[in-house]
Design a protein around this motif. Structure first.
Motif, PDB file in Angstrom:
ATOM      1  N   GLU A 161       0.831  -1.206   0.000  1.00  0.00           N
ATOM      2  CA  GLU A 161       0.000   0.000   0.000  1.00  0.00           C
ATOM      3  C   GLU A 161       0.867   1.258   0.000  1.00  0.00           C
ATOM      4  N   GLU A 162       1.906   1.261   0.830  1.00  0.00           N
ATOM      5  CA  GLU A 162       2.809   2.415   0.879  1.00  0.00           C
ATOM      6  C   GLU A 162       3.525   2.598  -0.447  1.00  0.00           C
ATOM      7  N   TYR A 163       3.961   1.473  -1.028  1.00  0.00           N
ATOM      8  CA  TYR A 163       4.668   1.539  -2.319  1.00  0.00           C
ATOM      9  C   TYR A 163       3.772   2.149  -3.385  1.00  0.00           C
ATOM     10  N   TRP A 164       2.561   1.646  -3.500  1.00  0.00           N
ATOM     11  CA  TRP A 164       1.649   2.125  -4.546  1.00  0.00           C
ATOM     12  C   TRP A 164       1.317   3.600  -4.350  1.00  0.00           C
ATOM     13  N   GLY A 165       1.241   4.025  -3.090  1.00  0.00           N
ATOM     14  CA  GLY A 165       0.965   5.437  -2.809  1.00  0.00           C
ATOM     15  C   GLY A 165       2.086   6.335  -3.281  1.00  0.00           C
ATOM     16  N   ARG A 166       3.315   5.852  -3.193  1.00  0.00           N
ATOM     17  CA  ARG A 166       4.457   6.658  -3.650  1.00  0.00           C
ATOM     18  C   ARG A 166       4.615   6.614  -5.169  1.00  0.00           C
TER      19      ARG A 166
END
Length: 281
Positions: free
Chosen positions: A275-280
């Motif tokens: 989730e954090e990766y996709w947000g960045r």
């Protein structure tokens, strides 16, 4: 001035380090210096380096706090005195005639960068893979082997391996280009494209000189937080093309490369970080 400076960044690779160093100190070209940058190792890597240095005065050890492979390579570059530069990762190894053949070829062709091939050694399966197209340049059809070219001659410049370890660099060219590794993971991307777009004399030798160890706990295989830096690396490539006035010409390929890279890393990253990766991204 020695003929080749070999820069080896070392971080907790004691299990593999002797094989790497043996492949370097036994090169058929003896006029080399071996710059080992210990990046704050906490295992037995430093003691292995010191043992080898005591028996071979061509080995220079540089100790630094743990700052990453890019910083270690830059530190090695600052201390290099060779006509040419070669990078070897401390869990990999090279064939014993690597330096001799590359040095002779680079002098004949007067190259800025001389590319060569690699094999992947898949540790878990104890087997070699010679078919990886990025490492054997088969996607280029062999037409650039042993001849001079620039990036302008390559139909798809994103089919060329970015690994810093698969090139012999002319030291004068590196100094003139004033390019350094960024301090993030996947740092080879920025370094390669910054030089690739500047080089006026590139060539490829078809010899398989480099052996790349593929292991599950490496940075590029582990799926850990380091994968976040693949987003930074993709943006750094775009910035390089912008700085060289080539973004519009390669815009579609660059955006496609960024998308494919991000998707690939997304599926490879640990589930807790997705989730954090996709947000960045």
């Amino acid at each position: 001035m020695v003929k080749i400076s070999i820069i080896v960044p070392v971080y907790n690779t004691g299990h593999y380090l002797e094989q790497c160093l043996d492949s370097i100190i036994n090169q058929t070209l003896e006029d080399i210096e071996i710059i080992c940058v210990n990046d704050g190792s906490t295992d037995n890597s430093l003691s292995i380096l010191e043992e080898y240095a005591n028996n071979d005065d061509r080995i220079k050890i540089i100790n630094q706090e743990n700052k990453g492979q890019g910083f270690a390579r830059n530190n090695g570059l600052k201390n290099a005195n060779g006509e040419y530069i070669l990078f070897v990762d401390s869990d990999d190894w090279i064939e014993l005639n690597t330096c001799e053949v590359l040095y002779k070829k680079a002098n004949v062709l007067d190259t800025d960068m001389l590319f060569f091939c690699a094999a992947r050694y898949i540790e878990d399966e104890d087997k070699y893979d010679y078919t990886f197209k990025d490492y054997n340049y088969s996607s280029l059809g062999g037409k650039f082997w042993n001849r001079i070219f620039t990036y302008k001659d390559v139909p798809n410049i994103f089919k060329v391996a970015v690994s810093a370890c698969l090139k012999l660099y002319n030291t004068d060219f590196l100094k003139k280009s004033d390019v350094h590794f960024p301090n993030n993971f996947f740092e080879d991307n920025f370094f390669f494209y910054s030089l690739f777009l500047k080089a006026e004399k590139l060539s490829i030798v078809e010899n398989q000189f480099y052996n790349r160890r593929i292991r599950d706990d490496s940075t590029t295989q582990s799926g850990g937080r380091a994968f976040m830096d693949s987003i930074i690396a993709a943006n750094q490539i775009i910035d390089v093309f912008k700085d060289n006035g080539l973004f519009e010409q390669y815009k579609n390929q660059l955006l496609r490369k960024k998308f494919n890279s991000n998707i690939s890393r997304f599926f490879g990253i640990d589930d807790s970080l997705k989730e954090e990766y996709w947000g960045r991204a």
